[in-house]
Write a protein that holds these residues in place. Structure first.
Motif, PDB file in Angstrom:
ATOM      1  N   ASP A 118       0.814  -1.226   0.000  1.00  0.00           N
ATOM      2  CA  ASP A 118       0.000   0.000   0.000  1.00  0.00           C
ATOM      3  C   ASP A 118       0.845   1.272   0.000  1.00  0.00           C
ATOM      4  O   ASP A 118       0.303   2.364  -0.019  1.00  0.00           O
ATOM      5  N   ALA A 119       2.159   1.128   0.116  1.00  0.00           N
ATOM      6  CA  ALA A 119       2.995   2.332   0.160  1.00  0.00           C
ATOM      7  C   ALA A 119       4.192   2.150  -0.768  1.00  0.00           C
ATOM      8  O   ALA A 119       4.513   1.022  -1.168  1.00  0.00           O
ATOM      9  N   PHE A 120       4.837   3.261  -1.074  1.00  0.00           N
ATOM     10  CA  PHE A 120       5.988   3.209  -1.967  1.00  0.00           C
ATOM     11  C   PHE A 120       7.201   2.715  -1.209  1.00  0.00           C
ATOM     12  O   PHE A 120       7.313   2.892   0.000  1.00  0.00           O
ATOM     13  N   PRO A 121       8.140   2.113  -1.922  1.00  0.00           N
ATOM     14  CA  PRO A 121       9.399   1.763  -1.251  1.00  0.00           C
ATOM     15  C   PRO A 121      10.156   3.041  -0.908  1.00  0.00           C
ATOM     16  O   PRO A 121       9.809   4.123  -1.371  1.00  0.00           O
ATOM     17  N   SER A 122      11.197   2.924  -0.091  1.00  0.00           N
ATOM     18  CA  SER A 122      11.889   4.145   0.324  1.00  0.00           C
ATOM     19  C   SER A 122      13.156   4.406  -0.485  1.00  0.00           C
ATOM     20  O   SER A 122      13.658   5.525  -0.469  1.00  0.00           O
ATOM     21  N   GLU A 123      13.672   3.388  -1.171  1.00  0.00           N
ATOM     22  CA  GLU A 123      14.954   3.564  -1.850  1.00  0.00           C
ATOM     23  C   GLU A 123      15.265   2.306  -2.655  1.00  0.00           C
ATOM     24  O   GLU A 123      14.715   1.248  -2.370  1.00  0.00           O
ATOM     25  N   ILE A 124      16.121   2.423  -3.655  1.00  0.00           N
ATOM     26  CA  ILE A 124      16.639   1.217  -4.325  1.00  0.00           C
ATOM     27  C   ILE A 124      18.153   1.358  -4.443  1.00  0.00           C
ATOM     28  O   ILE A 124      18.640   2.379  -4.927  1.00  0.00           O
ATOM     29  N   ASN A 125      18.874   0.364  -3.979  1.00  0.00           N
ATOM     30  CA  ASN A 125      20.328   0.363  -4.111  1.00  0.00           C
ATOM     31  C   ASN A 125      20.788  -1.036  -4.500  1.00  0.00           C
ATOM     32  O   ASN A 125      20.015  -1.996  -4.405  1.00  0.00           O
ATOM     33  N   ALA A 126      22.049  -1.157  -4.929  1.00  0.00           N
ATOM     34  CA  ALA A 126      22.541  -2.481  -5.309  1.00  0.00           C
ATOM     35  C   ALA A 126      24.006  -2.652  -4.941  1.00  0.00           C
ATOM     36  O   ALA A 126      24.779  -1.692  -4.946  1.00  0.00           O
ATOM     37  N   TYR A 127      24.335  -3.885  -4.604  1.00  0.00           N
ATOM     38  CA  TYR A 127      25.733  -4.268  -4.463  1.00  0.00           C
ATOM     39  C   TYR A 127      26.098  -5.012  -5.742  1.00  0.00           C
ATOM     40  O   TYR A 127      25.363  -5.903  -6.166  1.00  0.00           O
ATOM     41  N   VAL A 128      27.221  -4.670  -6.335  1.00  0.00           N
ATOM     42  CA  VAL A 128      27.640  -5.388  -7.534  1.00  0.00           C
ATOM     43  C   VAL A 128      28.971  -6.072  -7.239  1.00  0.00           C
ATOM     44  O   VAL A 128      29.918  -5.440  -6.759  1.00  0.00           O
ATOM     45  N   TYR A 129      28.993  -7.382  -7.456  1.00  0.00           N
ATOM     46  CA  TYR A 129      30.217  -8.156  -7.271  1.00  0.00           C
ATOM     47  C   TYR A 129      30.627  -8.659  -8.648  1.00  0.00           C
ATOM     48  O   TYR A 129      29.876  -9.403  -9.273  1.00  0.00           O
ATOM     49  N   ALA A 130      31.771  -8.254  -9.138  1.00  0.00           N
ATOM     50  CA  ALA A 130      32.160  -8.668 -10.482  1.00  0.00           C
ATOM     51  C   ALA A 130      33.622  -9.065 -10.504  1.00  0.00           C
ATOM     52  O   ALA A 130      34.423  -8.609  -9.692  1.00  0.00           O
ATOM     53  N   LYS A 131      33.919  -9.974 -11.450  1.00  0.00           N
ATOM     54  CA  LYS A 131      35.310 -10.396 -11.638  1.00  0.00           C
ATOM     55  C   LYS A 131      35.733  -9.933 -13.021  1.00  0.00           C
ATOM     56  O   LYS A 131      35.072 -10.252 -14.010  1.00  0.00           O
ATOM     57  N   PHE A 132      36.779  -9.116 -13.100  1.00  0.00           N
ATOM     58  CA  PHE A 132      37.195  -8.601 -14.414  1.00  0.00           C
ATOM     59  C   PHE A 132      38.610  -8.060 -14.337  1.00  0.00           C
ATOM     60  O   PHE A 132      39.155  -7.844 -13.252  1.00  0.00           O
ATOM     61  N   LYS A 133      39.184  -7.852 -15.507  1.00  0.00           N
ATOM     62  CA  LYS A 133      40.495  -7.188 -15.574  1.00  0.00           C
ATOM     63  C   LYS A 133      40.339  -5.818 -16.216  1.00  0.00           C
ATOM     64  O   LYS A 133      40.898  -4.841 -15.776  1.00  0.00           O
ATOM     65  N   THR A 134      39.527  -5.810 -17.310  1.00  0.00           N
ATOM     66  CA  THR A 134      39.244  -4.529 -17.961  1.00  0.00           C
ATOM     67  C   THR A 134      37.895  -4.054 -17.420  1.00  0.00           C
ATOM     68  O   THR A 134      36.975  -4.851 -17.282  1.00  0.00           O
ATOM     69  N   ASN A 135      37.784  -2.754 -17.121  1.00  0.00           N
ATOM     70  CA  ASN A 135      36.541  -2.241 -16.538  1.00  0.00           C
ATOM     71  C   ASN A 135      35.337  -2.522 -17.440  1.00  0.00           C
ATOM     72  O   ASN A 135      35.328  -2.087 -18.597  1.00  0.00           O
ATOM     73  N   PRO A 136      34.333  -3.229 -16.932  1.00  0.00           N
ATOM     74  CA  PRO A 136      33.158  -3.561 -17.756  1.00  0.00           C
ATOM     75  C   PRO A 136      32.111  -2.437 -17.718  1.00  0.00           C
ATOM     76  O   PRO A 136      32.156  -1.564 -16.871  1.00  0.00           O
ATOM     77  N   LEU A 137      31.183  -2.490 -18.669  1.00  0.00           N
ATOM     78  CA  LEU A 137      30.076  -1.538 -18.708  1.00  0.00           C
ATOM     79  C   LEU A 137      28.834  -2.199 -18.136  1.00  0.00           C
ATOM     80  O   LEU A 137      28.570  -3.369 -18.405  1.00  0.00           O
ATOM     81  N   ILE A 138      28.078  -1.440 -17.349  1.00  0.00           N
ATOM     82  CA  ILE A 138      26.873  -2.007 -16.738  1.00  0.00           C
ATOM     83  C   ILE A 138      25.693  -1.090 -17.046  1.00  0.00           C
ATOM     84  O   ILE A 138      25.819   0.131 -16.958  1.00  0.00           O
ATOM     85  N   VAL A 139      24.571  -1.673 -17.398  1.00  0.00           N
ATOM     86  CA  VAL A 139      23.346  -0.902 -17.606  1.00  0.00           C
ATOM     87  C   VAL A 139      22.235  -1.551 -16.785  1.00  0.00           C
ATOM     88  O   VAL A 139      22.067  -2.768 -16.832  1.00  0.00           O
TER      89      VAL A 139
END
Lengths: 473, 373
Positions: A118-139
């Motif tokens: 019945d009510a809106f959420p208060s926030e949206i956040n994310a933890y991103v765990y990635a394995k890479f050597k060259t910086n990847p792009l995220i959308v």
């Protein structure tokens, strides 16, 4: 003989005390608070609580200023709890696949979830765990049940583990502004992202009080995360949190901290601070008063003069000064309070009592067998005086409990320990009274009131029994 | 007839001899209070100096003054900034020597003590008075009347309510009202400032009938009468919370106290003679109890000075209490030291005034008989 007599007398006093309704109420409250203290210390040992309480990272997963969970059902509303979607855990709401082509790998994660609150959420956040050597792009793209797609975040990852603020990020705000402009032709300067994302598409959906929650009802919300990695050996895991409006038993404060911790941790602090200060100071007063009465003459004069001078020392001001200049812990405040109340009013009343006791036969007898003055004071006078002063000692406990609260309220509380006074101070400075954050300020207020009432109820009941003259009146 | 001669009113004139004794007593007390205030001020300096705060404050202030002097004086105007700085440094060193600030602490502390006692409290780091002054003395004196207004009203009001109520209960011992009041004594274990928070929650947050705090509404009403009423409206909750906290124990203590005095033989005799109730109360019960009552009042006022600090912070009342609160948050040390000195003076002054009242109502002091305190 006298031992038996005093034991039976003690028994009589106790049995009479337990016949008094007030005393029983007082004792029950204190037993409850003591149990709470034990629970607090076992559940969150001091070393842990002082570490986590001032660590913002520890609380990142909790919603800001969330109401207590039980309040939702009390209101008859279905308020949103935290929705956590973690790709590292088995979950039917998560779809994950990887496409790779030579050195290029694309990870795609789709979170599908229902939102029927019945009510809106208060926030949206994310933890991103990635394995890479060259910086990847995220959308990251938000897809509403009505098919609208809004880009939440896009960018390059630079660290293997990162915490990404989504709904309050400038990108999300800009995209939501754009969406709103395209739909209604109006520009909103500072959009509340999480409201617009979850609102039925109509005019007024940008304001929390006019917007209506778009319930999923069969169709669901989706958040799609696409990662472009430039090597074969890569991985992408995301923990997405859609923060709710309710949390735990007592809700959270503006720093996302669980308010249950200061509530239970205030108990051992208040109990130990109040009880030990009151006992130590009363004993010192008794000692000084008896010495003053017993030795008389110059000793008496000096002690009485110091007591008078002490009366003009602005106790709280000096305590504030000490706490402020030396950035002290509760232990130093404790010691300062003892020194600052060393020659308090208790010295005068103990002196008056000791002057009477001085004439008693048992003191005369002690003098005759050659006891030293100090021995008579400690062994006979203070011992004879103590029982009549016990009610006063108990009744003075709330004063010290509130002293700690007052210092904390002024912003001079212990820097690491969560206490009731500190919670009230933090709530008050965050405008809890104006903004109706009742769950923040009410529990410590209730705890302080009940603990002080408990001690004074016991104190007064005991006073009536020990000083029977009061009972006649 | 004879009876009337023997019972002079409280404030009947002193004889010459009595006046002399009163004067000696007064001088003695004045001296004692001055010593107390001096000791408190010295204690304040000791505490502040152990953290090195007084030195820093005094020297930075001197530097400011000298810099201002050098920069604005035409004498040095032709010099380059570097040369000016050199002159400032030389002058600062000279002034430090001249004022004795390079001497060992026990000498220096006496200089500071003199400053504190003459209320030369230095300059605030951040806070400014409404008139724009940085002087701690000005900032504190600007706010002092508000503290006195609020807490003297509350204490004196409480004092009379407690006495009248206590007297009533003492004369109606065992009545329903008496039992209720005695049973509720425990309510006094919660201090006034805490009732303040509770009352704000009830009257401002929940019912919304009284303001959360402050001195006047924003914008303040222009009509002086409405302005006064507006202040009263804002003062209501702080006064109420202060009264409520003191009421229960105050009434209980007064009741017990009057009961002890009512059990004296002469009260029973007066009762038996059929003297009117008013006369028994005023002549036989209140009068002998008066010295102790006044002592209680003095303790009450002293307590209220201290309680003011937190209560004002709760209600954002613009007195010295909330000034201290602001200074704590802004780490404005000169203000903290200044308020402590002012509190010491206030306590001393309260003691002195009550000593005078005491000597007027307690005939033993005037007649030279031992007693009093």
């Amino acid at each position: 003989m006298s031992k038996i007599k005093s034991a039976s007398m003690r028994y009589a006093v106790l049995s009479e005390l337990f016949r008094s309704k007030n005393a029983i109420i007082g004792f029950s409250i204190i037993i409850l608070v003591s149990l709470l203290s034990v629970y607090a210390v076992v559940l969150y040992p001091p070393s842990i609580v002082t570490r986590i309480w001032s660590d913002p990272e520890y609380w990142r997963d909790k919603p800001v200023l969330a109401l207590p969970e039980w309040y939702s059902s009390l209101l008859g509303l279905n308020l949103p709890p935290n929705i956590v979607l973690d790709t590292r855990k088995q979950d039917s709401r998560i779809l994950k696949y990887t496409v790779s082509l030579n050195e290029y790998t694309e990870h795609e994660i789709t979170f599908t979830f229902n939102y029927d609150y019945d009510a809106f959420p208060s926030e949206i956040n994310a933890y991103v765990y990635a394995k890479f050597k060259t910086n990847p792009l995220i959308v990251m793209t938000f897809i509403r049940p009505d098919g609208r797609e809004i880009n939440l975040w896009s960018g390059t990852l630079t660290q293997n583990e990162s915490f990404i603020i989504l709904s309050n990020s400038p990108i999300a705000k800009k995209n939501v502004q754009e969406y709103f402009f395209n739909t209604f032709g109006e520009y909103i300067s500072d959009p509340t992202t999480e409201v617009i994302l979850f609102a039925v598409e109509k005019r007024g959906m940008d304001k929390p009080n006019t917007a209506e929650v778009l319930k999923s009802a069969g169709k669901s919300y989706k958040i799609k995360i696409r990662g472009a990695f430039f090597e074969k050996d890569s991985s992408l895991d995301v923990k997405l949190i859609i923060y709710g409006k309710i949390w735990g038993m007592l809700g959270t404060d503006d720093k996302r901290r669980d308010l249950l911790i200061p509530m239970i941790w205030g108990a051992p602090v208040a109990l130990s601070f109040g009880i030990s200060l009151s006992i130590i100071i009363s004993l010192l007063h008794m000692f000084l008063g008896s010495i003053s009465a017993w030795f008389g003459g110059k000793v008496d004069f000096v002690i009485q003069k110091i007591t008078e001078i002490y009366m003009t020392v602005p106790f709280l001001s000096v305590l504030v000064m000490i706490s402020m200049f030396y950035k002290v812990s509760i232990v130093i405040v404790f010691i300062s309070v003892i020194f600052l109340s060393l020659f308090g009013g208790g010295v005068k009343s103990s002196r008056a009592l000791a002057l009477q006791l001085k004439q008693q036969p048992f003191v005369e007898a002690a003098k005759v067998y050659g006891a030293s003055g100090l021995r008579i004071v400690v062994r006979y006078i203070i011992f004879a005086m103590a029982p009549t002063l016990v009610p006063g000692i108990i009744s003075s406990i709330p004063g010290f409990v509130f002293l700690e609260a007052a210092l904390a309220f002024l912003g001079l509380g212990d820097p690491v320990l969560p206490t009731w006074g500190k919670t009230i101070n933090e709530a008050n400075s965050a405008g809890a009274l104006y903004n109706f954050y009742w769950w923040w300020i009410l529990p410590p207020v209730i705890m302080l009131v009940s603990i002080s009432l408990a001690f004074s109820l016991i104190g007064y009941s005991l006073d009536k029994i020990v000083n029977p003259r009061l009972r006649e009146m | 007839m004879r009876k009337q001669d023997k019972s002079p009113s409280f404030f009947s004139g002193f004889s010459k001899n009595e006046f002399k004794r009163f004067l000696t007593y007064f001088v003695k007390r004045l001296f004692a209070v001055l010593i107390s205030v001096t000791i408190t001020c010295y204690l304040t300096i000791l505490i502040a100096e152990m953290g090195g705060f007084v030195d820093t404050v005094v020297i930075s202030q001197l530097k400011d003054e000298i810099r201002n002097m050098v920069r604005t004086s035409p004498e040095y105007a032709s010099l380059s900034p570097q040369q000016q700085e050199e002159i400032i440094a030389i002058k600062l060193n000279l002034t430090i020597k001249e004022r004795g600030l390079d001497t060992p602490f026990y000498v220096r502390s006496l200089v500071y003590l003199k400053n504190a006692l003459t209320l030369d409290l230095g300059r605030a780091n951040i806070l400014v008075s409404d008139s724009g002054s940085r002087r701690v003395q000005a900032i504190i004196f600007e706010r002092l009347p508000y503290t006195i207004l609020l807490f003297t009203t509350a204490t004196v009001l409480g004092f009379f309510i407690n006495i009248l109520f206590g007297l009533y209960l003492a004369r109606h011992r065992g009545s329903l009202m008496d039992r209720i009041m005695v049973g509720l004594t425990f309510l006094s274990s919660i201090p006034g400032w805490f009732y303040g928070i509770i009352f704000i929650m009830i009257f401002a947050m929940y019912l919304g009938v009284l303001p959360y705090g402050g001195l006047v509404s924003i914008p303040p009403p222009s009509d002086p009468l409405l302005y006064a009423l507006d202040i009263l409206k804002h003062a209501l909750l702080p006064i109420l919370s202060w009264l409520f906290s003191g009421l229960w124990l105050g009434v209980y203590a007064n009741r017990n106290f009057f009961l002890i005095f009512s059990t004296h033989g002469y009260v029973t005799v007066a009762d038996a003679k059929g003297l009117p109730e008013r006369r028994i109360l005023s002549k036989y019960i209140i009068k002998p109890a008066l010295p102790t009552i006044v002592t209680n009042l003095s303790l009450g006022i002293i307590g209220s000075w201290m309680g003011a600090m937190v209560t004002e912070s709760v209600f954002n009342w613009p007195g010295i209490g909330s000034l201290t609160y602001k200074a704590i948050n802004l780490k404005d040390t000169p203000i903290i030291v200044g308020t402590t000195v002012i509190y010491a003076y206030l306590l001393g002054l309260t003691m002195l005034i009550l000593d005078i009242v005491y000597s007027i109502i307690d005939p033993r002091i005037r007649t030279g008989l031992s007693g009093g305190y």
